[in-house]
Scaffold this motif. Structure first.
Motif, PDB file in Angstrom:
ATOM      1  N   GLU A 121      45.493 -12.456   8.315  1.00 33.33           N
ATOM      2  CA  GLU A 121      46.096 -13.313   9.338  1.00 33.33           C
ATOM      3  C   GLU A 121      45.835 -12.770  10.739  1.00 33.33           C
ATOM      4  O   GLU A 121      45.489 -13.530  11.651  1.00 33.33           O
ATOM      5  CB  GLU A 121      47.591 -13.459   9.084  1.00 33.33           C
ATOM      6  CG  GLU A 121      47.907 -14.322   7.883  1.00 33.33           C
ATOM      7  CD  GLU A 121      49.400 -14.454   7.627  1.00 33.33           C
ATOM      8  OE1 GLU A 121      50.216 -14.060   8.487  1.00 33.33           O
ATOM      9  OE2 GLU A 121      49.745 -14.968   6.545  1.00 33.33           O
ATOM     10  N   ASP A 127      57.216 -19.346  13.795  1.00 37.08           N
ATOM     11  CA  ASP A 127      57.648 -19.629  12.430  1.00 37.08           C
ATOM     12  C   ASP A 127      58.953 -18.881  12.168  1.00 37.08           C
ATOM     13  O   ASP A 127      58.947 -17.744  11.720  1.00 37.08           O
ATOM     14  CB  ASP A 127      56.567 -19.187  11.441  1.00 37.08           C
ATOM     15  CG  ASP A 127      56.962 -19.406   9.995  1.00 37.08           C
ATOM     16  OD1 ASP A 127      57.996 -20.067   9.743  1.00 37.08           O
ATOM     17  OD2 ASP A 127      56.245 -18.913   9.109  1.00 37.08           O
ATOM     18  N   TYR A 135      43.505 -14.507  13.570  1.00 37.65           N
ATOM     19  CA  TYR A 135      44.145 -14.836  14.845  1.00 37.65           C
ATOM     20  C   TYR A 135      43.405 -14.199  16.014  1.00 37.65           C
ATOM     21  O   TYR A 135      43.074 -14.877  16.996  1.00 37.65           O
ATOM     22  CB  TYR A 135      45.606 -14.384  14.818  1.00 37.65           C
ATOM     23  CG  TYR A 135      46.301 -14.549  16.143  1.00 37.65           C
ATOM     24  CD1 TYR A 135      46.682 -15.804  16.606  1.00 37.65           C
ATOM     25  CD2 TYR A 135      46.568 -13.445  16.944  1.00 37.65           C
ATOM     26  CE1 TYR A 135      47.312 -15.955  17.834  1.00 37.65           C
ATOM     27  CE2 TYR A 135      47.209 -13.592  18.166  1.00 37.65           C
ATOM     28  CZ  TYR A 135      47.569 -14.841  18.607  1.00 37.65           C
ATOM     29  OH  TYR A 135      48.195 -14.985  19.828  1.00 37.65           O
ATOM     30  N   GLN A 158      53.455 -17.399  15.828  1.00 36.30           N
ATOM     31  CA  GLN A 158      53.269 -18.756  15.298  1.00 36.30           C
ATOM     32  C   GLN A 158      54.539 -19.594  15.420  1.00 36.30           C
ATOM     33  O   GLN A 158      54.555 -20.741  14.975  1.00 36.30           O
ATOM     34  CB  GLN A 158      52.839 -18.691  13.829  1.00 36.30           C
ATOM     35  CG  GLN A 158      51.489 -18.055  13.643  1.00 36.30           C
ATOM     36  CD  GLN A 158      51.152 -17.824  12.173  1.00 36.30           C
ATOM     37  OE1 GLN A 158      52.012 -17.778  11.307  1.00 36.30           O
ATOM     38  NE2 GLN A 158      49.878 -17.657  11.902  1.00 36.30           N
TER      39      GLN A 158
END
Length: 125
Positions: free
Chosen positions: A50, A24, A54, A22
């Motif tokens: 998650e 991040d 995804y 991501q």
């Protein structure tokens, strides 16, 4: 102890790889952080949600997308999503085997960790 540390490490690796995918870089999960049982379970459930979300949304073409990230030492790399997913699977299997060996060394019965056993059990439900 070692078992909790390895269990948390598996969870942290799942979270760290998702953060990398991501892009991040803010507040990256500490790879060897440990948690009490309840927090570890919460983090495991979060990581599973998650990853499930995804992977469910991922197209076949996106499996070959390249992800740029830095490792825990700050070295930059690029890998395809399919290779990251494979790494995650083998990494988790490796550490689950370590946990199972430690449990067995304590004269306890380790949980079954074979994927095919999971599939068989799921078929019975």
């Amino acid at each position: 102890g070692r078992l909790a540390r390895l269990f948390c490490h598996i969870i942290n690796a799942q979270m760290r790889w998702m953060q990398r995918i991501q892009a991040d870089d803010f507040g990256l999960t500490e790879i060897w952080a440990t948690y009490d049982f309840d927090e570890a379970l919460d983090r495991l459930q979060q990581a599973n949600r998650e990853w499930t979300d995804y992977l469910t949304a991922l197209s076949d073409e996106e499996l070959t997308d390249w992800i740029s990230y830095t490792d825990t030492k700050g070295t930059p790399y690029e890998n395809q999503v399919q290779d990251i997913v494979t790494q995650l699977l083998f990494h988790g299997a490796y550490h689950r085997a370590q946990i199972a060996a430690d449990v067995k060394a304590r004269n306890l019965t380790p949980p079954v960790t074979d994927y095919i056993a999971y599939v068989r059990q799921k078929q019975l439900l």
